[in-house]
Design an enzyme around this catalytic site. Structure first.
Site, PDB file in Angstrom:
ATOM      1  N   CYS A  86     -41.807  27.494  -4.776  1.00  0.00           N
ATOM      2  CA  CYS A  86     -42.912  26.592  -5.144  1.00  0.00           C
ATOM      3  C   CYS A  86     -42.453  25.152  -4.913  1.00  0.00           C
ATOM      4  O   CYS A  86     -43.215  24.292  -4.452  1.00  0.00           O
ATOM      5  CB  CYS A  86     -43.296  26.765  -6.596  1.00  0.00           C
ATOM      6  SG  CYS A  86     -43.655  28.446  -7.120  1.00  0.00           S
ATOM      7  N   HIS A 140     -43.984  21.594  -3.313  1.00  0.00           N
ATOM      8  CA  HIS A 140     -44.541  20.708  -4.337  1.00  0.00           C
ATOM      9  C   HIS A 140     -43.522  19.796  -5.028  1.00  0.00           C
ATOM     10  O   HIS A 140     -43.907  18.992  -5.876  1.00  0.00           O
ATOM     11  CB  HIS A 140     -45.331  21.543  -5.346  1.00  0.00           C
ATOM     12  CG  HIS A 140     -46.442  22.319  -4.696  1.00  0.00           C
ATOM     13  ND1 HIS A 140     -47.566  21.718  -4.178  1.00  0.00           N
ATOM     14  CD2 HIS A 140     -46.582  23.649  -4.425  1.00  0.00           C
ATOM     15  CE1 HIS A 140     -48.369  22.632  -3.645  1.00  0.00           C
ATOM     16  NE2 HIS A 140     -47.782  23.811  -3.772  1.00  0.00           N
ATOM     17  N   ARG A 197     -54.543  30.588  -7.469  1.00  0.00           N
ATOM     18  CA  ARG A 197     -53.666  29.625  -6.798  1.00  0.00           C
ATOM     19  C   ARG A 197     -52.252  30.208  -6.625  1.00  0.00           C
ATOM     20  O   ARG A 197     -51.640  30.118  -5.567  1.00  0.00           O
ATOM     21  CB  ARG A 197     -53.638  28.336  -7.607  1.00  0.00           C
ATOM     22  CG  ARG A 197     -52.839  27.181  -7.050  1.00  0.00           C
ATOM     23  CD  ARG A 197     -53.377  26.652  -5.746  1.00  0.00           C
ATOM     24  NE  ARG A 197     -52.885  27.403  -4.604  1.00  0.00           N
ATOM     25  CZ  ARG A 197     -52.911  26.995  -3.347  1.00  0.00           C
ATOM     26  NH1 ARG A 197     -53.456  25.850  -3.039  1.00  0.00           N
ATOM     27  NH2 ARG A 197     -52.436  27.725  -2.385  1.00  0.00           N
ATOM     28  N   CYS A 250     -50.576  31.207  -3.031  1.00  0.00           N
ATOM     29  CA  CYS A 250     -49.345  30.511  -2.608  1.00  0.00           C
ATOM     30  C   CYS A 250     -48.289  31.525  -2.171  1.00  0.00           C
ATOM     31  O   CYS A 250     -47.635  31.348  -1.147  1.00  0.00           O
ATOM     32  CB  CYS A 250     -48.774  29.673  -3.750  1.00  0.00           C
ATOM     33  SG  CYS A 250     -49.491  28.040  -3.874  1.00  0.00           S
TER      34      CYS A 250
END
Lengths: 279, 102
Positions: A193, A197, A236, A240
């Site tokens: 992740c 991000h 979400r 992802c």
């Protein structure tokens, strides 16, 4: 690519800093996490991080402001309000399951439920309520679930995330597990992740501007043009994972709930801005 | 030509064609079993790759259509991908901390 070549690529993957043997310290994590983004984007106002890619790109920001005049999530708010008040077969309502009838409470979720011994997200709480009252659960990814959580987020706009970690080793373990999930590389693309991000917010992946992890859940649920509809936090997370070519877990899997716990906690202090609209 | 000679020739021809086909099917079965096992191991680590799962499905589909060469190739690809996924999961058990913001 052969298995061996791929393995070599994994070993050569870049890293940030040397790990330290340390005890979990959520408060220190929060401080370091928020400082990282403030330092990386000194021109972005702290409260603007909740606006995801729009906080990273001026052109997108202007488009979003115009879009907000007739927001695409508006229909979901009406449906959500209706579903909150709609009586179950036993006469009770979804609103009855929540403090203050579910109004203005989004910022308190997820929380660690010491009786259940696990993290309870808003989505899980909605379905636990329905099932306790003899109703079938909603799909976790869109439609009714997105509508009721959109309504609850909308009534909480501006309230700062206030996720708590109680003095319970199980809560701390859940927080640590969420952190582990966030930073663990997975899928054939070998992305975590954090790859998108933390390392790359503001950069583009094809036509999309990547959102910063700080404040990323404050805008949930979201209307995504890519989905042509609303999607929840569960949607979400699963999408992802698929995008990095990893088989996603089931929505509301323990790892996903813990991930939401971690990500929400490190965004404490930032205002709820959901529901959001994203490209 | 006597009938017995014709019958012998036909039998030889059939054997020559069937033996490689059986060998190809056996090779596929072995490759598929290995790929399935690797995929299951990646699953236990909660780290299956979509590409490994897709290659496994393609192997099965090709085998059902009788194309054992393609089926074996897809199964071997799937196993390699799952082995990489297993390596990744093991390596990340501790190395995730390298990415943490401190």
């Amino acid at each position: 690519m052969t298995g061996l070549a791929m393995a070599a690529a994994l070993i050569a993957a870049p890293s940030f800093a040397a790990p330290a043997a340390d005890a979990p310290d959520p408060a220190a994590d929060l401080k370091a996490f928020q400082k990282y983004f403030r330092d990386k984007f000194p021109k972005v106002k702290f409260e603007d991080f909740v606006n995801g890619p729009y906080s990273m790109d001026e052109g997108l920001y202007r488009q979003w402001k115009e879009k907000e005049e007739f927001p695409p999530y508006e229909f979901a708010l009406d449906l959500g309000k209706e579903l909150m008040a709609k009586p179950f077969g036993n006469g009770k309502t979804l609103a009855d399951c929540f403090p203050n009838k579910g109004v203005g409470i989004r910022q308190d979720y997820p929380y660690f439920d010491t009786e259940q011994g696990k993290v309870v997200t808003l989505e899980l709480a909605v379905n636990q309520c329905r099932e306790a009252n003899g109703e079938p659960p909603y799909s976790y990814v869109k439609d009714e679930m997105a509508a009721v959580t959109a309504y609850m987020a909308f009534t909480s706009r501006g309230k700062p995330f206030d996720v708590k970690i109680p003095d319970d080793p199980r809560a701390l373990a859940a927080y640590e597990n969420g952190k582990r999930y966030f930073y663990t590389r997975r899928g054939q693309l070998n992305f975590s992740c954090a790859t998108c991000h933390v390392q790359s917010p503001g950069e583009r992946i094809r036509a999309e501007v990547l959102a910063p992890a700080l404040g990323i859940l404050n805008a949930m649920p979201i209307y995504r043009s890519e989905w042509s509809g609303m999607g929840t936090t569960s949607r979400r997370f699963t999408s992802c994972n698929s995008q990095v070519r990893g088989v996603p877990l089931k929505p509301q899997d323990e790892d996903y709930r813990d991930l939401e716990y971690y990500l929400s906690y490190v965004s404490n202090g930032l205002p709820i801005s959901g529901p959001g609209a994203r490209p | 030509m006597p009938r017995s000679i014709l019958a012998c020739a036909a039998a030889l021809l059939l054997t020559a064609v069937a033996a490689p086909a059986r060998a190809a099917e056996a090779a596929f079965k072995a490759a598929y079993a290995s790929a399935e096992a690797a995929n299951a191991e990646a699953g236990k680590l909660r780290n299956q790759w979509t590409t490994a799962v897709a290659a496994l499905a393609a192997a099965k589909k090709a085998a059902e259509a009788g194309d054992f060469d393609k089926a074996t190739s897809e199964a071997r690809k799937s196993e390699q991908l799952s082995r990489a996924a297993i390596f990744q999961a093991d390596e990340q058990k501790t190395n995730w901390k390298l990415m943490e913001i401190r």
